[in-house]
Design an enzyme around this catalytic site. Structure first.
Site, PDB file in Angstrom:
ATOM      1  N   ASP A 400       0.516  -0.732   0.215  1.00 33.36           N
ATOM      2  CA  ASP A 400       0.336  -0.341   0.042  1.00 33.36           C
ATOM      3  C   ASP A 400       1.242   1.008  -0.292  1.00 33.36           C
ATOM      4  O   ASP A 400       0.706   2.049  -0.358  1.00 33.36           O
ATOM      5  CB  ASP A 400      -0.884   0.452   1.302  1.00 33.36           C
ATOM      6  CG  ASP A 400      -1.824  -0.876   1.345  1.00 33.36           C
ATOM      7  OD1 ASP A 400      -2.065  -1.342   0.274  1.00 33.36           O
ATOM      8  OD2 ASP A 400      -2.143  -1.452   2.028  1.00 33.36           O
ATOM      9  N   GLU A 427      -2.993  -2.456  -8.759  1.00 32.48           N
ATOM     10  CA  GLU A 427      -1.541  -1.513  -9.100  1.00 32.48           C
ATOM     11  C   GLU A 427      -1.379  -0.776 -10.772  1.00 32.48           C
ATOM     12  O   GLU A 427      -0.705  -0.066 -10.958  1.00 32.48           O
ATOM     13  CB  GLU A 427      -0.184  -2.934  -9.321  1.00 32.48           C
ATOM     14  CG  GLU A 427      -0.134  -3.553 -10.636  1.00 32.48           C
ATOM     15  CD  GLU A 427      -0.733  -4.921 -10.401  1.00 32.48           C
ATOM     16  OE1 GLU A 427      -0.480  -5.624 -10.493  1.00 32.48           O
ATOM     17  OE2 GLU A 427      -1.638  -4.900  -9.536  1.00 32.48           O
TER      18      GLU A 427
END
Length: 523
Positions: A400, A427
């Protein structure tokens, strides 16, 4: 019984409906108060202007009378000096003429109240004849301003000099002088008539002005000759830096001005006038407080009455507004909640970038605008290389953090307000670039790629040892019949080619002659 989630008595619509009532009440009360204050202001301003106009008219009349009197005073002295200078230039002032000249001087002084005396000085500044029976003793007047003036100037016109103390008896006088020449025009001396300062003092006192008023006579260079009230230390001081001499006289020879005195600082309404025949300025002034004394009393009474009315309206308004204030708080809370929901609905909570919902809305808008303006629209899709390995190696918390850092790098490369940085999913990110062709899109893509590399985020699962991104670019000019999904698919195809070609690079997809061509920009 549990309280229902939706309560009709406390519905959002109820608070929203109370808000216009509150605004209307405030607006009405403010309008009433402003109207009352405005009417008071207009009435008082009209009254003030009327009082000032009357004062300006009186000041103009007073300065006109002062100018006429001053001009007559100096003209009489000038005529006396002119006749005497002509006589002396023809007859001379030898020993045989002295007795006759002294009697003539004395008679002329007796005929004019303003004259302190008449004096004749030779070219060395020594006394030759005076209107007094005995000649003064001393070093003469070669140091006086008027004597030096005539030594250096051949003009035959009368010269008015700064006020001085007479060396005859110590009285304050204003010297009016003329150059005396011989028959060949050579300098032979100076003829001077002294005008009593007390003459102007008595003249000034004949006019009625308030206790803080003032009157003065000065040379055009600002040198003060006479003033009411008379202050001996101020005689001879310069008024040249005052507003009248600096600002008003250069543009108008006469007029009125409300200014502060450079002598005592009192604000006065000055009437001023420059004489036509002589380099003199006269001025009469009444203090602003005296002019507006009655106006101040009226303004105070009217202001008290209006203030009481405004206070009453204000109290009523306060009571009324207090009743709906809770509704305003509710509306403000609802608005904040709505803004927060809007932010949650359109932005990604982890990265702060726009989410797919806002991205799709922006695409619809930019497709329509691009079609109307025939301007290019570009899309850059990017993906973090080997991100699954990163998560497996460092954990989801570090993953994260990596996503947030890449988002910062992406956002730092979007310099225009119209550029939209998006977290497309997982992503994968996107950048929507209005008014940007394929070259501009590729340049932005390379900036993003380098910005991510500059973060130096360690990634042992990547061949480079650091986190990198692959990017795909696509650009076209909307026509109004385009498919958004196709637009995204083509940018995604360029991204796929960049990853397939080795990652950590930017690829461009362009359509030329119906054939897809791929271009790559390596590191």
């Amino acid at each position: 019984m549990p309280i229902p989630i939706y309560d009709p008595l406390h519905a959002p619509g109820g608070a929203l409906k109370r808000l216009p009532l509150l605004k209307a009440a405030v607006l009405f009360i403010a309008t009433v108060c402003l109207c009352l204050c405005g009417l008071l202001y207009l009435q008082l301003e009209q009254s003030r202007r009327h009082d000032l106009e009357l004062a300006e008219a009186a000041s103009s009349n007073l300065t006109r009378a002062m100018a006429q009197q001053a001009e007559d005073t100096f003209m009489k002295a000038d005529l006396v000096l002119t006749s005497l200078a002509d006589w002396i230039q023809v007859e001379g002032f030898g020993p045989t003429q002295l007795a006759r000249l002294q009697k003539t001087f004395a008679r002329r002084v007796l005929t004019l109240d303003q004259l302190h005396g008449i004096f004749l000085f030779d070219k060395q500044g020594q006394w030759v004849i005076t209107s007094y029976s005995d000649l003064p003793r001393g070093l003469g007047v070669s140091d006086r301003e008027y004597f030096k003036f005539h030594q250096q100037n051949v003009s035959s016109l009368a010269h008015i000099g700064p006020a001085i103390r007479s060396r005859e008896n110590g009285d304050w006088i204003i010297p009016v002088s003329k150059r005396v020449n011989d028959k060949n025009g050579n300098f032979q001396g100076v003829l001077m008539a002294g005008i009593k300062m007390s003459y102007f003092d008595q003249f000034f006192k004949s006019f009625s002005i308030d206790g803080n008023g003032s009157m003065f006579l000065a040379l055009t260079d600002g040198t003060l000759l006479a003033r009411r009230p008379f202050v001996e230390s101020q005689i001879g001081t310069s008024l040249a830096q005052g507003t009248i001499f600096q600002k008003h006289l250069p543009s108008a020879r006469s007029g009125n001005a409300m200014i502060g005195s450079v002598v005592d600082g009192t604000v006065r309404l000055y009437g001023y006038r420059q004489l036509d025949a002589y380099p003199l300025v006269v001025s009469a002034a009444s203090s602003r407080d005296a002019i507006l004394k009655s106006w101040y009393a009226t303004a105070f009474q009217s202001s008290v009455i209006v203030a009481m009315v405004v206070l009453g309206v204000g109290l009523f308004g306060w009571v009324f507004i207090h009743q709906v204030r809770d509704g305003e708080r509710i509306e403000a809370d609802l608005r904040k909640a709505q803004e927060a929901l809007e932010l949650i609905a359109t932005h990604d909570s982890l990265t702060g970038l726009a989410n797919r919902r806002l991205f799709e809305r922006a695409l619809e808008i930019e497709f329509g605008r691009g079609a109307r303006q025939s301007s290019p629209l570009s899309l850059v899709m990017l993906d973090i290389d080997f991100f699954k390995r990163y998560n497996d190696t460092y954990g989801h918390v570090a993953g994260d953090h990596c996503l947030a850092e890449v988002a910062k790098a992406l956002k730092s490369c979007c310099h225009r307000k119209s550029d939209l940085a998006v977290r497309y999913g997982g992503e994968e990110f996107a950048v929507l670039l209005p008014d940007t062709d394929i070259h501009g899109a590729l340049a932005i893509a390379e900036q993003v790629r380098r910005a991510v590399m500059d973060k130096n985020i360690t990634h042992s699962g990547s061949p480079t040892g650091y986190v990198t991104v692959s990017l795909g670019c696509y650009s076209f000019v909307p026509t109004g019949r385009d498919d958004i999904e196709v637009f995204i698919q083509r940018a995604d195809a360029a991204l796929y080619q960049a990853k397939h070609s080795g990652r950590n690079r930017s690829a461009v997809l362009s359509l030329e002659g119906g054939v897809e061509a791929l271009m790559r920009s390596d590191r």
